[in-house]
Design an enzyme around this catalytic site. Structure first.
Site, PDB file in Angstrom:
ATOM      1  N   LYS A  20      31.267  38.627  38.391  1.00 13.92           N
ATOM      2  CA  LYS A  20      30.374  39.622  38.997  1.00 13.92           C
ATOM      3  C   LYS A  20      30.750  41.044  38.640  1.00 13.92           C
ATOM      4  O   LYS A  20      29.915  41.920  38.567  1.00 13.92           O
ATOM      5  CB  LYS A  20      30.482  39.537  40.532  1.00 13.92           C
ATOM      6  CG  LYS A  20      29.613  38.529  41.171  1.00 13.92           C
ATOM      7  CD  LYS A  20      29.712  38.685  42.677  1.00 13.92           C
ATOM      8  CE  LYS A  20      30.652  37.677  43.285  1.00 13.92           C
ATOM      9  NZ  LYS A  20      31.873  38.201  43.831  1.00 13.92           N
ATOM     10  N   LYS A  62      43.270  41.382  36.457  1.00 13.31           N
ATOM     11  CA  LYS A  62      42.551  42.529  37.026  1.00 13.31           C
ATOM     12  C   LYS A  62      43.358  43.823  36.947  1.00 13.31           C
ATOM     13  O   LYS A  62      42.801  44.910  37.073  1.00 13.31           O
ATOM     14  CB  LYS A  62      42.151  42.256  38.480  1.00 13.31           C
ATOM     15  CG  LYS A  62      41.064  41.205  38.600  1.00 13.31           C
ATOM     16  CD  LYS A  62      40.384  41.198  39.958  1.00 13.31           C
ATOM     17  CE  LYS A  62      39.214  40.220  39.944  1.00 13.31           C
ATOM     18  NZ  LYS A  62      38.449  40.215  41.183  1.00 13.31           N
ATOM     19  N   LYS A 122      35.730  33.771  31.892  1.00 13.54           N
ATOM     20  CA  LYS A 122      34.752  33.213  32.831  1.00 13.54           C
ATOM     21  C   LYS A 122      33.675  34.234  33.179  1.00 13.54           C
ATOM     22  O   LYS A 122      33.890  35.440  33.044  1.00 13.54           O
ATOM     23  CB  LYS A 122      35.463  32.731  34.107  1.00 13.54           C
ATOM     24  CG  LYS A 122      35.858  33.840  35.055  1.00 13.54           C
ATOM     25  CD  LYS A 122      36.290  33.285  36.396  1.00 13.54           C
ATOM     26  CE  LYS A 122      36.399  34.407  37.421  1.00 13.54           C
ATOM     27  NZ  LYS A 122      35.132  34.789  38.032  1.00 13.54           N
TER      28      LYS A 122
HETATM   29  P1  ATP Z   1      34.688  39.335  40.807  1.00 14.23           P
HETATM   30  O1  ATP Z   1      34.295  39.479  39.373  1.00 14.23           O
HETATM   31  O2  ATP Z   1      34.249  40.452  41.681  1.00 14.23           O
HETATM   32  O3  ATP Z   1      36.141  38.968  40.985  1.00 14.23           O
HETATM   33  P2  ATP Z   1      33.749  36.648  40.780  1.00 14.23           P
HETATM   34  O4  ATP Z   1      32.519  36.545  39.988  1.00 14.23           O
HETATM   35  O5  ATP Z   1      35.022  36.188  40.142  1.00 14.23           O
HETATM   36  O6  ATP Z   1      33.868  38.101  41.344  1.00 14.23           O
HETATM   37  P3  ATP Z   1      34.357  35.661  43.455  1.00 14.23           P
HETATM   38  O7  ATP Z   1      33.679  36.287  44.604  1.00 14.23           O
HETATM   39  O8  ATP Z   1      35.760  36.075  43.166  1.00 14.23           O
HETATM   40  O9  ATP Z   1      33.490  35.831  42.118  1.00 14.23           O
HETATM   41  O10 ATP Z   1      34.316  34.089  43.616  1.00 14.23           O
HETATM   42  C1  ATP Z   1      33.518  33.377  44.537  1.00 14.23           C
HETATM   43  C2  ATP Z   1      33.595  31.913  44.214  1.00 14.23           C
HETATM   44  O11 ATP Z   1      32.917  31.662  42.975  1.00 14.23           O
HETATM   45  C3  ATP Z   1      35.030  31.388  44.016  1.00 14.23           C
HETATM   46  O12 ATP Z   1      35.144  30.091  44.537  1.00 14.23           O
HETATM   47  C4  ATP Z   1      35.199  31.367  42.544  1.00 14.23           C
HETATM   48  O13 ATP Z   1      36.169  30.422  42.118  1.00 14.23           O
HETATM   49  C5  ATP Z   1      33.799  30.967  42.095  1.00 14.23           C
HETATM   50  N1  ATP Z   1      33.541  31.435  40.732  1.00 14.23           N
HETATM   51  C6  ATP Z   1      33.667  32.708  40.288  1.00 14.23           C
HETATM   52  N2  ATP Z   1      33.350  32.786  38.991  1.00 14.23           N
HETATM   53  C7  ATP Z   1      33.028  31.520  38.602  1.00 14.23           C
HETATM   54  C8  ATP Z   1      32.630  30.948  37.367  1.00 14.23           C
HETATM   55  N3  ATP Z   1      32.496  31.707  36.291  1.00 14.23           N
HETATM   56  N4  ATP Z   1      32.393  29.622  37.314  1.00 14.23           N
HETATM   57  C9  ATP Z   1      32.508  28.856  38.428  1.00 14.23           C
HETATM   58  N5  ATP Z   1      32.895  29.329  39.624  1.00 14.23           N
HETATM   59  C10 ATP Z   1      33.153  30.647  39.718  1.00 14.23           C
END
Ligand code: ATP
Ligand code: LTN
Length: 327
Positions: A195, A110, A192
């Protein structure tokens, strides 16, 4: 068993969050004592627009409820309403080492490209996450694969603290689902689904409408090989098969065999329809909850009061063993 997990209100949740963290947590709700958190203090480690953040917090609450979190069984709460998180976060910053935080890959990912222009909070983020978990004597933490390293840090901090100050924290274990723990970005299967991705083509959000879902799946990056096979060398295709499995429950191998000769186009079209059918009832429920902000407020405020009671007792104990009390 005490289970706890958190999702950041950084945008509308995507199917990776749903299948990777939210659904596994809900499945544990039946037998377990589930704590489900909206981690807004983590969300602000990268810039957020206040009005949008407020909407995202309401959305996350509605999504948790719509997905099946039962506030009578589980404790659904907002991190910033429980002061003990910031407090234990600080206390644990004195236990964590610079070197351990410098090794965290999420921080590296990040902050790369942004150089010095990232918040200090983004660097210390995993310590706040450790506090979230350790405050509640959490035994199990359902998360996606990307959070494994943060869980290892949490375990190290708990063990170090217990060694230096006496038994205070339960050492938690991650629960990472093999099939859903790492859903890949549709526009780039090397990373991955996320969001906060710059392009919405990266993810399927829980609120994408049918046409958007069809377009995103149609343009999902795969490869030019012919036939359908489960192969690590074909990550884009494997990701689509994994999503297909998650929405239909059909084993990936059976799906692959069924489409072996039908080709990618058919697979994508049918996957898009399966996703639309899976998300529609959830979207309806989310919209119903969003129409009722008073109910959302009540659930979150009751849950946060319950969480605060447990968390403040733990902080008091931590202060005591660290020698921060007069008597
Ligand atoms: P950001 O992009 O804002 O960091 P994010 O999409 O990575 O958000 P988080 O809020 O950080 O999502 O994660 C919430 C939960 O979803 C965590 O347990 C994280 O491990 C899970 N998660 C996030 N992205 C994935 C993915 N691509 N596949 C499976 N689990 C995920
Ligand atoms: N760091 C996690 C979100 C998170 C979390 C937690 C998950 C914050 N505190 C406690 C589980 C338990 C993320 O980025 N996905």
């Amino acid at each position: 068993m005490r289970v706890l997990t958190g999702i950041q209100p950084t945008n509308i949740l995507h199917i990776g969050n749903y299948f990777g963290a939210l659904k596994p947590a809900i499945e544990l709700q039946r037998e377990d004592d589930l704590f489900m958190m909206i981690v807004d203090l983590h969300a602000i480690t990268v810039p957020q627009k206040p009005e949008q953040l407020q909407k995202n917090i309401a959305f996350a609450t509605a999504a948790y409820l719509a997905a099946g979190i039962d506030p009578k069984k589980a404790t659904l709460f907002q991190q910033s309403r429980v002061p003990a998180h910031a407090e234990l976060g600080w206390l644990l910053q004195t236990v964590a080492r610079m070197g351990e935080l410098e090794r965290m890959t999420q921080f590296k990912d990040k902050s790369t490209a942004k150089g010095q222009n990232v918040s200090v909070g983004l660097f210390t983020y995993p310590v706040l996450m450790a506090a979230d978990i350790l405050l509640y004597d959490t035994q199990a933490v359902p998360v996606g694969e990307d959070q494994k390293q943060h869980l290892e840090l949490t375990r190290d901090l708990a063990e170090r603290f217990n060694r230096d100050f006496g038994q205070t924290f339960v050492v938690p274990k991650p629960i990472i689902n093999i099939a859903s723990g790492r859903i890949l970005a549709l526009d780039n299967p090397d990373i991955k689904m996320s969001k906060s991705a710059p392009s919405p083509k990266n993810y399927i959000s829980l609120m994408d409408d049918a046409d958007t879902i069809r377009k995103k799946i149609k343009s999902a990056v795969t490869d030019s090989e012919s036939g359908i096979s489960i192969d690590d060398a074909r990550p884009g295709l494997k990701n689509l098969l994994a999503i297909f499995h998650l929405v239909t429950d059909e084993p990936m191998s059976e799906i692959a065999t069924r489409y072996e000769n039908k080709g990618m186009k058919n697979l994508k079209e049918d996957l898009a329809e399966a996703l639309v059918a899976h998300l529609e009832p959830l979207q309806k429920k989310i919209n119903d909850y969003l129409k009722n902000p008073d109910e959302l407020e009540k659930v979150v405020s009751d849950g946060s009061l319950k969480a605060a009671e447990i968390a403040s007792a733990k902080v008091a104990r931590v202060k005591e063993v660290m020698g921060l009390r007069l008597a």
